[in-house]
Design a protein around this motif. Structure first.
Motif, PDB file in Angstrom:
ATOM      1  N   THR A 229       0.923  -1.394   0.016  1.00  0.00           N
ATOM      2  CA  THR A 229       0.210   0.136   0.150  1.00  0.00           C
ATOM      3  C   THR A 229       0.945   1.208  -0.102  1.00  0.00           C
ATOM      4  O   THR A 229       1.735   1.399   0.855  1.00  0.00           O
ATOM      5  CB  THR A 229      -0.816  -0.065   1.299  1.00  0.00           C
ATOM      6  OG1 THR A 229      -1.689  -1.210   1.211  1.00  0.00           O
ATOM      7  CG2 THR A 229      -1.883   1.258   1.244  1.00  0.00           C
ATOM      8  N   ALA A 230       0.533   2.039  -0.895  1.00  0.00           N
ATOM      9  CA  ALA A 230       1.343   3.334  -0.910  1.00  0.00           C
ATOM     10  C   ALA A 230       0.812   4.476  -1.733  1.00  0.00           C
ATOM     11  O   ALA A 230      -0.333   4.403  -2.204  1.00  0.00           O
ATOM     12  CB  ALA A 230       2.862   3.011  -1.666  1.00  0.00           C
ATOM     13  N   ASP A 231       1.021   5.691  -1.453  1.00  0.00           N
ATOM     14  CA  ASP A 231       0.531   6.696  -2.117  1.00  0.00           C
ATOM     15  C   ASP A 231       1.188   6.801  -3.496  1.00  0.00           C
ATOM     16  O   ASP A 231       2.190   6.521  -3.834  1.00  0.00           O
ATOM     17  CB  ASP A 231       1.031   8.065  -1.353  1.00  0.00           C
ATOM     18  CG  ASP A 231       0.671   8.303  -0.072  1.00  0.00           C
ATOM     19  OD1 ASP A 231      -0.627   7.901   0.167  1.00  0.00           O
ATOM     20  OD2 ASP A 231       1.181   8.936   0.735  1.00  0.00           O
ATOM     21  N   CYS A 232      -0.043   7.360  -4.206  1.00  0.00           N
ATOM     22  CA  CYS A 232       0.401   7.336  -5.706  1.00  0.00           C
ATOM     23  C   CYS A 232      -0.227   8.572  -6.282  1.00  0.00           C
ATOM     24  O   CYS A 232      -1.232   9.055  -5.916  1.00  0.00           O
ATOM     25  CB  CYS A 232      -0.241   6.166  -6.514  1.00  0.00           C
ATOM     26  SG  CYS A 232      -0.247   6.045  -8.427  1.00  0.00           S
ATOM     27  N   ALA A 233       0.627   9.350  -6.696  1.00  0.00           N
ATOM     28  CA  ALA A 233       0.114  10.771  -7.503  1.00  0.00           C
ATOM     29  C   ALA A 233      -0.610  10.456  -8.647  1.00  0.00           C
ATOM     30  O   ALA A 233      -0.496   9.465  -9.461  1.00  0.00           O
ATOM     31  CB  ALA A 233       1.599  11.474  -8.013  1.00  0.00           C
ATOM     32  N   LEU A 234      -1.835  11.192  -8.627  1.00  0.00           N
ATOM     33  CA  LEU A 234      -2.758  11.202  -9.799  1.00  0.00           C
ATOM     34  C   LEU A 234      -3.195  12.359 -10.438  1.00  0.00           C
ATOM     35  O   LEU A 234      -2.855  13.543  -9.912  1.00  0.00           O
ATOM     36  CB  LEU A 234      -4.166  10.514  -9.195  1.00  0.00           C
ATOM     37  CG  LEU A 234      -3.983   8.939  -8.596  1.00  0.00           C
ATOM     38  CD1 LEU A 234      -5.345   8.755  -7.942  1.00  0.00           C
ATOM     39  CD2 LEU A 234      -3.970   8.057  -9.875  1.00  0.00           C
ATOM     40  N   PRO A 235      -3.835  12.522 -11.819  1.00  0.00           N
ATOM     41  CA  PRO A 235      -4.322  13.749 -12.163  1.00  0.00           C
ATOM     42  C   PRO A 235      -5.504  14.237 -11.325  1.00  0.00           C
ATOM     43  O   PRO A 235      -5.937  13.303 -10.448  1.00  0.00           O
ATOM     44  CB  PRO A 235      -4.770  13.347 -13.822  1.00  0.00           C
ATOM     45  CG  PRO A 235      -3.977  11.885 -13.969  1.00  0.00           C
ATOM     46  CD  PRO A 235      -4.128  11.401 -12.385  1.00  0.00           C
ATOM     47  N   ASN A 236      -5.780  15.627 -11.702  1.00  0.00           N
ATOM     48  CA  ASN A 236      -6.791  15.950 -10.649  1.00  0.00           C
ATOM     49  C   ASN A 236      -8.267  15.514 -11.461  1.00  0.00           C
ATOM     50  O   ASN A 236      -8.108  14.741 -12.450  1.00  0.00           O
ATOM     51  CB  ASN A 236      -6.970  17.774 -10.819  1.00  0.00           C
ATOM     52  CG  ASN A 236      -6.860  18.269 -12.121  1.00  0.00           C
ATOM     53  OD1 ASN A 236      -7.517  17.627 -13.127  1.00  0.00           O
ATOM     54  ND2 ASN A 236      -6.307  19.228 -12.328  1.00  0.00           N
ATOM     55  N   LEU A 237      -9.408  15.716 -10.816  1.00  0.00           N
ATOM     56  CA  LEU A 237     -10.620  15.252 -11.070  1.00  0.00           C
ATOM     57  C   LEU A 237     -10.934  15.616 -12.635  1.00  0.00           C
ATOM     58  O   LEU A 237     -11.489  14.986 -13.437  1.00  0.00           O
ATOM     59  CB  LEU A 237     -11.694  15.515  -9.971  1.00  0.00           C
ATOM     60  CG  LEU A 237     -13.032  14.963 -10.349  1.00  0.00           C
ATOM     61  CD1 LEU A 237     -12.853  13.311 -10.186  1.00  0.00           C
ATOM     62  CD2 LEU A 237     -13.904  15.230  -9.359  1.00  0.00           C
ATOM     63  N   ALA A 238     -10.755  17.009 -12.933  1.00  0.00           N
ATOM     64  CA  ALA A 238     -11.096  17.350 -14.340  1.00  0.00           C
ATOM     65  C   ALA A 238     -10.423  16.570 -15.149  1.00  0.00           C
ATOM     66  O   ALA A 238     -10.798  16.381 -16.229  1.00  0.00           O
ATOM     67  CB  ALA A 238     -10.938  18.833 -14.351  1.00  0.00           C
ATOM     68  N   ASP A 239      -8.939  16.288 -15.197  1.00  0.00           N
ATOM     69  CA  ASP A 239      -8.385  15.665 -16.233  1.00  0.00           C
ATOM     70  C   ASP A 239      -8.636  14.261 -16.251  1.00  0.00           C
ATOM     71  O   ASP A 239      -8.863  13.518 -17.212  1.00  0.00           O
ATOM     72  CB  ASP A 239      -6.827  15.666 -15.769  1.00  0.00           C
ATOM     73  CG  ASP A 239      -6.234  17.078 -16.368  1.00  0.00           C
ATOM     74  OD1 ASP A 239      -6.456  17.516 -17.458  1.00  0.00           O
ATOM     75  OD2 ASP A 239      -5.217  17.724 -15.605  1.00  0.00           O
TER      76      ASP A 239
END
Length: 211
Positions: free
Chosen positions: A138-148
């Motif tokens: 389990t780890a943090d993962c950078a994601l696009p913002n909701l709009a993208d």
């Protein structure tokens, strides 16, 4: 590749920062992060075309004579390495890019067809794998913002948000912030079917807890 005559130093982009026209005059290899590539032909409106992930080379289009007008913008913090090649190296680079472009096209299909919950799952795993292939913890993962994400997934922002809420209720997702999520790739990958936004999701969870 001639490392003594690099066209410039490494380039970093903040999330949502666009590449300039000057940047797009040369080729870059994505070292980390993810970019959104939009394309427009003639007077058409610019549309999402594909993602660029670590290992991809961008800016090759200028060498193949495409008429597309491209726009590239960072979805998460990005680091780019300048690429310079000629002769046999350029040919090998172009062949590599063709193979990767085919893979990215297949990924776009998986991200834009089928139940929205499955599309969100594919996106989460794609971004997790781009950081650490096959990561299971389990780890943090950078994601696009909701709009993208809504554009990439071809789904309404409200629908994508409801899928995340459902995943969190079922413990597939431990935490979610505007551009980051915490989840186990192994647990998510093991789920062949994500319940999604249906009312049965909460019922299913209550039944599991009461069992």
């Amino acid at each position: 590749m001639n490392h003594s005559t690099r066209p410039s130093e490494n380039r970093t982009l903040n999330a949502r920062e666009a590449m300039s026209r000057q940047d797009l005059k040369q080729m870059w290899r994505v070292q980390s992060g993810a970019l959104r590539i939009d394309s427009a032909v003639g007077d058409e409106a610019s549309r999402f075309m594909r993602l660029a992930l670590p290992g991809d080379v961008i800016g090759v289009e200028q060498w193949v004579g495409t008429d597309d007008s491209l726009a590239m913008r960072a979805l998460t913090p990005v680091c780019l390495e300048p690429v310079q090649a000629e002769g046999a190296e350029m040919m090998a680079l172009l062949m590599e890019t063709v193979v990767l472009a085919h893979q990215r096209c297949r990924e776009v299909v998986s991200l834009r067809t089928g139940p929205v919950a499955q599309r969100v799952k594919c996106l989460l795993l794609m971004f997790a794998d781009s950081v650490n292939q096959g990561v299971q913890n389990t780890a943090d993962c950078a994601l696009p913002n909701l709009a993208d994400m809504s554009v990439i997934l071809d789904a309404a922002p409200e629908t994508v948000s409801r899928v995340f809420s459902s995943m969190r209720q079922l413990d597939y997702l431990q935490d979610r912030k505007p551009q980051k999520a915490r989840f186990s790739s192994l647990a998510l990958r093991a789920q062949a079917l994500i319940p999604g936004m249906t009312s049965s999701s909460a019922l299913q969870r209550s039944q599991l807890v009461g069992a």
